[in-house]
Structure formats: C-alpha cells, structure tokens
Design a protein around this motif. Structure first.
Motif, PDB file in Angstrom:
ATOM      1  N   THR A 389       0.815  -1.210   0.000  1.00  0.00           N
ATOM      2  CA  THR A 389       0.000   0.000   0.000  1.00  0.00           C
ATOM      3  C   THR A 389       0.850   1.261   0.000  1.00  0.00           C
ATOM      4  O   THR A 389       0.392   2.325  -0.407  1.00  0.00           O
ATOM      5  CB  THR A 389      -0.997  -0.026   1.191  1.00  0.00           C
ATOM      6  OG1 THR A 389      -2.035   0.899   0.917  1.00  0.00           O
ATOM      7  CG2 THR A 389      -0.326   0.315   2.504  1.00  0.00           C
ATOM      8  N   GLY A 412       1.314  -7.977  -9.264  1.00  0.00           N
ATOM      9  CA  GLY A 412       1.110  -7.611  -7.861  1.00  0.00           C
ATOM     10  C   GLY A 412       1.986  -8.399  -6.907  1.00  0.00           C
ATOM     11  O   GLY A 412       1.679  -8.502  -5.717  1.00  0.00           O
ATOM     12  N   ASP A 439       8.320  -2.868   4.199  1.00  0.00           N
ATOM     13  CA  ASP A 439       9.116  -3.717   5.095  1.00  0.00           C
ATOM     14  C   ASP A 439       8.796  -5.191   4.861  1.00  0.00           C
ATOM     15  O   ASP A 439       9.650  -6.056   5.050  1.00  0.00           O
ATOM     16  CB  ASP A 439       8.926  -3.332   6.567  1.00  0.00           C
ATOM     17  CG  ASP A 439       7.471  -3.129   6.973  1.00  0.00           C
ATOM     18  OD1 ASP A 439       6.613  -2.980   6.084  1.00  0.00           O
ATOM     19  OD2 ASP A 439       7.192  -3.131   8.186  1.00  0.00           O
ATOM     20  N   GLY A 440       7.577  -5.483   4.389  1.00  0.00           N
ATOM     21  CA  GLY A 440       7.236  -6.870   4.075  1.00  0.00           C
ATOM     22  C   GLY A 440       7.967  -7.347   2.839  1.00  0.00           C
ATOM     23  O   GLY A 440       8.680  -8.355   2.861  1.00  0.00           O
ATOM     24  N   GLY A 441       7.811  -6.635   1.746  1.00  0.00           N
ATOM     25  CA  GLY A 441       8.420  -7.034   0.471  1.00  0.00           C
ATOM     26  C   GLY A 441       9.936  -7.042   0.522  1.00  0.00           C
ATOM     27  O   GLY A 441      10.581  -7.902  -0.085  1.00  0.00           O
ATOM     28  N   SER A 468       4.094  -3.550   9.328  1.00  0.00           N
ATOM     29  CA  SER A 468       2.863  -4.291   8.988  1.00  0.00           C
ATOM     30  C   SER A 468       2.868  -4.728   7.524  1.00  0.00           C
ATOM     31  O   SER A 468       3.461  -4.068   6.669  1.00  0.00           O
ATOM     32  CB  SER A 468       1.668  -3.360   9.226  1.00  0.00           C
ATOM     33  OG  SER A 468       0.469  -3.953   8.779  1.00  0.00           O
ATOM     34  N   ALA A 470       0.635  -4.030   5.505  1.00  0.00           N
ATOM     35  CA  ALA A 470      -0.525  -3.137   5.644  1.00  0.00           C
ATOM     36  C   ALA A 470      -1.600  -3.381   4.590  1.00  0.00           C
ATOM     37  O   ALA A 470      -2.790  -3.246   4.883  1.00  0.00           O
ATOM     38  CB  ALA A 470      -0.055  -1.691   5.604  1.00  0.00           C
ATOM     39  N   SER A 471      -1.199  -3.728   3.367  1.00  0.00           N
ATOM     40  CA  SER A 471      -2.228  -3.950   2.331  1.00  0.00           C
ATOM     41  C   SER A 471      -3.240  -4.986   2.802  1.00  0.00           C
ATOM     42  O   SER A 471      -4.430  -4.870   2.538  1.00  0.00           O
ATOM     43  CB  SER A 471      -1.596  -4.471   1.039  1.00  0.00           C
ATOM     44  OG  SER A 471      -0.509  -3.706   0.689  1.00  0.00           O
TER      45      SER A 471
HETATM   46  C1  LIG Z   1       4.716 -12.895  -2.924  1.00  0.00           C
HETATM   47  C2  LIG Z   1       3.460 -12.325  -2.365  1.00  0.00           C
HETATM   48  N1  LIG Z   1       2.986 -12.793  -1.215  1.00  0.00           N
HETATM   49  C3  LIG Z   1       1.868 -12.266  -0.674  1.00  0.00           C
HETATM   50  C4  LIG Z   1       1.201 -11.267  -1.315  1.00  0.00           C
HETATM   51  C5  LIG Z   1      -0.062 -10.665  -0.697  1.00  0.00           C
HETATM   52  N2  LIG Z   1       0.274  -9.284  -0.274  1.00  0.00           N
HETATM   53  C6  LIG Z   1       0.021  -8.227  -1.075  1.00  0.00           C
HETATM   54  S1  LIG Z   1       0.557  -6.786  -0.420  1.00  0.00           S
HETATM   55  C7  LIG Z   1       1.075  -7.564   0.988  1.00  0.00           C
HETATM   56  C8  LIG Z   1       1.688  -6.791   2.119  1.00  0.00           C
HETATM   57  C9  LIG Z   1       2.821  -5.902   1.712  1.00  0.00           C
HETATM   58  O1  LIG Z   1       3.438  -5.455   2.874  1.00  0.00           O
HETATM   59  P1  LIG Z   1       4.614  -4.420   2.836  1.00  0.00           P
HETATM   60  O2  LIG Z   1       5.650  -4.821   1.869  1.00  0.00           O
HETATM   61  O3  LIG Z   1       5.079  -4.181   4.218  1.00  0.00           O
HETATM   62  O4  LIG Z   1       3.913  -3.101   2.255  1.00  0.00           O
HETATM   63  P2  LIG Z   1       2.668  -2.300   2.872  1.00  0.00           P
HETATM   64  O5  LIG Z   1       1.426  -2.889   2.277  1.00  0.00           O
HETATM   65  O6  LIG Z   1       2.748  -2.433   4.356  1.00  0.00           O
HETATM   66  O7  LIG Z   1       2.876  -0.880   2.405  1.00  0.00           O
HETATM   67  C10 LIG Z   1       0.857  -8.942   0.914  1.00  0.00           C
HETATM   68  C11 LIG Z   1       1.224  -9.887   1.993  1.00  0.00           C
HETATM   69  C12 LIG Z   1       1.714 -10.828  -2.557  1.00  0.00           C
HETATM   70  N3  LIG Z   1       1.116  -9.904  -3.286  1.00  0.00           N
HETATM   71  N4  LIG Z   1       2.865 -11.348  -3.045  1.00  0.00           N
END
Ligand SMILES: Cc1ncc(C[n+]2csc(CCOP(=O)(O)OP(=O)(O)O)c2C)c(N)n1
Length: 546
Positions: A389, A412, A439-441, A468, A470-471
């Motif tokens: 997000t 995505g 932080d997730g990616g 988080s 967060a998405s």
């Molecule tokens: C490889 C993969 N796993 C799971 C998802 C589902 N997913 C989409 S966005 C997201 C969270 C992303 O988190 P972050 O990178 O911290 O960014 P934020 O949304 O917090 O800005 C997830 C788990 C995905 N799109 N791709």
C-alpha cells in the motif's frame, strides 16, 4: 567451443542477449562451463532464484529482448516460479533454463526431479525438455521466438545434465525481427471516419506502446485528434501523466465518477492492450460482452483481440503501426463537444490526483516521501516498486512523464522491487534508479541488494517501514474489523542491516527531514538506503464510532 551448451549460448548471443541472471546448481554445470567462454554475456549471480527471475523479467521489460534466468532443478526451479508467473501476467518475454536430472533417470522420481511440463504447463507459453544435444540450439531459437511473439511471456527450457557438454555441429539459428503488421487501407479509412465523427472518443493504451517509437506515436495520435488517453493497468509511463489529454490509469482504485465518465464515451480505441481484469474494472467496463460504444480492439495477439469484449473492429496488428496509420492527412476539424469531453475527463482526474495533506501521529505519511522523490527525480528516472500500500501514492500522484519509467509488477507480486532496481541500474548505468519497497516485500528479496554494493550501483533504496503487511491489514479491517491476525511485523534494524551490507544508510522519523534525506540519497555515487518510519494509521480504513 563446440558443445551443445556453446551452441545454445551462441543463439542467445546472436539475438542480442548480453546478460543472464542465475543461482548456480550442480544440474547445469555444463552450461555454466560454456558461459565461461562468453565474456560478452554478463552473468549476474543472485542470492535466491526469485531474485534472479525478477531481474530477468525487469531486464526484459527494459530491453524487450528475452530476459534469461538459469536455475537448478527441483529446489531452484521451485524458487523461481514466482517470476515465471510474473512474466506471464506482465506479458514479458522470459527464458528460464532449468538443469535436469540425467536422461537415464527421467521419470524415475530421481533426486530433485520434477516434470516441468506439468509444473509450468499453465503459466509458461512453452516448456521443452531437450532429449538430444543437437536440439539445444534449435530449442534456444524457438524459445526466443515464442517468448517474444504474440503476447510475450515465459518459456522454460529443461536441459538434462548429461547432454550439456556434448559435441554438436553449429547450424545458424538466427532470424531478423518481424515488421509490424498494419491493417488494410479500407479498414483504416473506416476507422478514420469513426474517429472524425466521434464526440467523446477515448483511447485506452497498453503495453504495446512500449515498443520503440510507441510513446511518440501514441502522443502524436492523441494530439492530432484531441482524443483523451486512459492507460491500462500500471502502464503509467507510456503517456505523459501531466498532459491535458491524460485521462488517468485504469487501475485498482478508480473513483466511480471517473469510470462513469468513461462509460459516456462513444468510441473506445483499445490499442495495444489485452483489456484484462483490472483494466476493465473486473470485466465491467465497457459493457460485457457487447460494449455500448463503438469498440475498436487492436492488439498484436490474435488470441487477445475480442477475448472478453466483442469489438466492432477487431484488429490483429501492431498498435504502433496502427497509431501511425490513423494520423490525419491534414489538420482535422475537431467536434466542439470533444474539447468539452477532454476537459471534463481532465478535471475528474485532477480532482483526485492532487497530493494529499494528511497528518499522522504514528509516523510519516509515505505520500510525503513520494512527493519529495517526485520533486527530485531526474527527467529520465527509473522508479522500481514492490507491491504494497506504500506504493499507492506513486500510482496516483507521481505523474510520470516519458522517458521516466515505472517498473512495477502487473502481477502484484511482493519481492519484485529490489531485484528490478538492480537489473534497471545494470541496464542503464547513467540513469537515476529509485526503488521503493515495504518492510514486508523487502524481507522477501532484499538480499539481492548486495549486488548494488558489489557492482557499485548508485541506486536509492527507500524502505517504507510501517511494521505491517498493511495492504492485507487494510482488507482485514474492512472485512473482519478488529480481528487482526498475521499482519503485524517484527522487524530488524534496517538501517544497521543496510550498513552491514556496506551501504550508506539513513533512518528518517520526521517529515521535515525527508527532503534532505532524499537529496543526500540521490547525491552519492554508490547505493544508498533510507528507512522511513511510516504511518500505518493513515492507510487504514477510518472506523467511525457512533
Ligand atoms: C509474494 C506475495 N505474497 C503475498 C502477497 C499478498 N500481499 C500483497 S501486499 C502484501 C503486504 C505488503 O506489505 P509491505 O511490503 O510491508 O507493504 P505495505 O502494504 O505495508 O505498504 C501482501 C502480503 C503478494 N502480493 N505477493
């Protein structure tokens, strides 16, 4: 120099492939051995096959030649699957080479054996397991042809280890590129008549305009006929987002008013787009199956033309050639209603693309960071995004102007941003490359960042740390309010982590420090990392207590 693997690599080289991305494996030592004799092919060693695959996908998007990844059998082939899927969704030519168990062991459930025809059968355009050393060059040739023709996509070449170093004759497997096809004169004449008469025409332009000269041809067509341009999903960088004729991107968050306005069009020219799920707003725009407007669908791939929406004109052709063919012979008379229409679409777009002013108590609104990046980005910057997000303000507010590029996965997928930045900076050493990642990616493929240090690539990495996923948290709050599970993140000290990689690093916790941090980050001659403590709350749906 006459081995089967040399023959394979010769075909690649003859078609301009000058870089491959790999994680080594014992199942393709013979190909690696041949690669040693090709100093003109840069071998980029990666830390995870997903990283190698994403780099190949990003490189191919920039060069329009197949991006090549080499991986080992079983585990390596499993790790890279995410990039094969992205190549398929993003229409990117990709060649994946997988080492395979020796022929004698095939289909015996040997160590790390997989039947790749079945594994990749639904996402790759072609999966070919070579059975004879003499086939390797031909297979390479066909892989290039298939990956780049029609809707580009991934192909998989599976090479058993015992046939990689066999002596073979070297036939010349090369082919010149094809000339783009354009529709016949009678059809062009009819189309010109429709364009002339339309009061509310709309161009929906897609990735077909990424071809050389495509952006220029699209602008020229739109300007000559004063037709507003909407872009297909995440193709922000093929038409100036600051142009008065820019109507917006058909993406994940279009306001209803905008789509309602698009519905009022009387002619849709869908050019170089598959017009798929998200572009068509879940197959709801235009009307399925028969659009209310005159619907022209032009795409190089026969399979895609009219697949969902029945066109009045279904044209299997090169959209760039078509745009050129539709240029008026003399300055045309534009119906006055069209000028009003174009202004109406522009006003709708401007109504929601102004930079937000939000205050947050729990961190920096990442939109402010994106604004600072926008203000400091060079005219030919390449912006690489991961999924999340945090990226929403880039899509909505950045305002790309070619030749600026947006490198973002249509699939995505998380984990794309960091490897894409590496591949982009390797491909264009003179251009500014900025990577934005959550932080997730980042924790999925961030290790690939070490290549930026190793090769001294001056990439600016900006990490949005909101603690988080967060998405997904947003969706959780919307669908299951208050029942938060699995979306919180416990994180390492990212600034220290980046320093341990050997990079300059900063942590920014106050909005007023962002601009200076970005400036410092863009000034250096090596990679630079900025961790931004971002607000989670501004991105979450507001809960109203009554
Ligand atoms: C490889 C993969 N796993 C799971 C998802 C589902 N997913 C989409 S966005 C997201 C969270 C992303 O988190 P972050 O990178 O911290 O960014 P934020 O949304 O917090 O800005 C997830 C788990 C995905 N799109 N791709």
């Amino acid at each position: 120099m006459n081995s089967s693997s040399h023959a394979l690599l010769s075909v690649f080289q003859a078609h301009g492939i000058d870089r491959v991305f790999l994680v080594p494996g014992e199942s393709y030592l013979g190909i690696l051995n041949a690669l040693y004799d090709f100093p003109g092919i840069d071998a980029v060693t990666c830390r995870h096959e997903a990283g190698a695959g994403f780099m190949a996908v990003a490189d191919a998007r920039l060069t329009r030649r197949p991006g090549v990844a080499l991986v080992s059998r079983g585990p390596g082939a499993s790790n890279v699957a995410i990039a094969v899927h992205t190549a398929q969704q993003d229409a990117i030519p990709m060649i994946l080479i997988v080492g395979q168990v020796p022929r004698a062991d095939l289909r015996r459930e040997a160590f790390q054996e997989i039947d790749y025809q079945r594994m990749y059968g639904t996402i790759a355009k072609w999966v070919f397991e070579v059975t004879d050393p003499g086939q390797l060059a031909e297979a390479a040739f066909k892989a290039i042809r298939l990956a780049t023709s029609g809707t580009p996509g991934p192909v998989v070449l599976v090479v058993p280890e015992d046939l990689q170093q066999q002596p073979v004759a070297r036939p010349q497997w090369t082919a010149p590129g094809h000339a783009g096809t354009r529709p016949d004169d009678a059809t062009v004449h009819q189309l010109l008549g429709r364009i002339e008469a339309a009061e509310r025409p709309l161009i929906v332009a897609g990735g077909g305009f990424e071809a050389p000269g495509g952006r220029e041809a699209l602008s020229a067509l739109a300007e000559a006929w004063q037709i507003p341009v909407a872009l297909s999903f995440r193709r922000h960088d093929i038409f100036s987002n600051l142009h008065p004729l820019y109507a917006g991107e058909l993406g994940l968050a279009n306001p209803n008013a905008q789509i309602d306005a698009f519905r009022q069009s009387d002619l849709i020219l869908a050019l170089g787009t598959r017009f798929g799920d998200i572009t068509s707003q879940g197959y709801s725009f235009p009307d399925l199956p028969r659009p209310a407007q005159t619907f022209v669908h032009a795409c190089a791939d026969d399979h895609m033309v009219g697949l969902h929406f029945t066109p009045d004109f279904g044209l299997v052709c090169d959209p760039v050639e078509l745009a050129r063919a539709l240029m008026p012979a003399a300055i045309p008379e534009i119906p006055p209603a069209r000028t009003v229409w174009a202004r109406q679409l522009q006003e709708i777009r401007e109504g929601f693309t102004a930079w937000p002013r939000r205050s947050a108590g729990d961190g920096i609104d990442f939109a402010q960071v994106v604004k600072c990046v926008r203000e400091q980005a060079s005219a030919d910057a390449i912006v690489c995004l991961d999924a999340g997000t945090f990226a929403a303000p880039v899509y909505r507010h950045f305002g790309f102007v070619p030749p600026q590029r947006l490198m973002s996965p249509l699939s995505g997928t998380m984990g794309y941003g960091t490897p894409a930045a590496i591949a982009s900076q390797l491909r264009f050493p003179g251009r500014q490359v900025i990577c934005m990642v959550g932080d997730g990616g980042f924790m999925m493929t961030g290790n690939e960042m070490i290549a930026a240090v190793e090769r001294k690539l001056p990439i600016l990495f900006i990490l949005a740390n909101n603690g988080s996923y967060a998405s997904i948290r947003i969706q959780q709050e919307l669908h299951y309010p208050g029942r938060v599970l699995g979306t919180g993140l416990f994180n390492p000290d990212f600034e220290q982590l980046a320093r341990a990689f050997g990079m300059q690093a900063q942590r920014v916790v106050r909005s007023e420090d962002v601009a200076a941090a970005v400036k410092r980050g863009l000034a250096g001659d090596g990679p630079h990392f900025i961790e931004v403590k971002t607000s989670l709350s501004v991105t979450l749906p507001q809960r109203h207590s009554d």
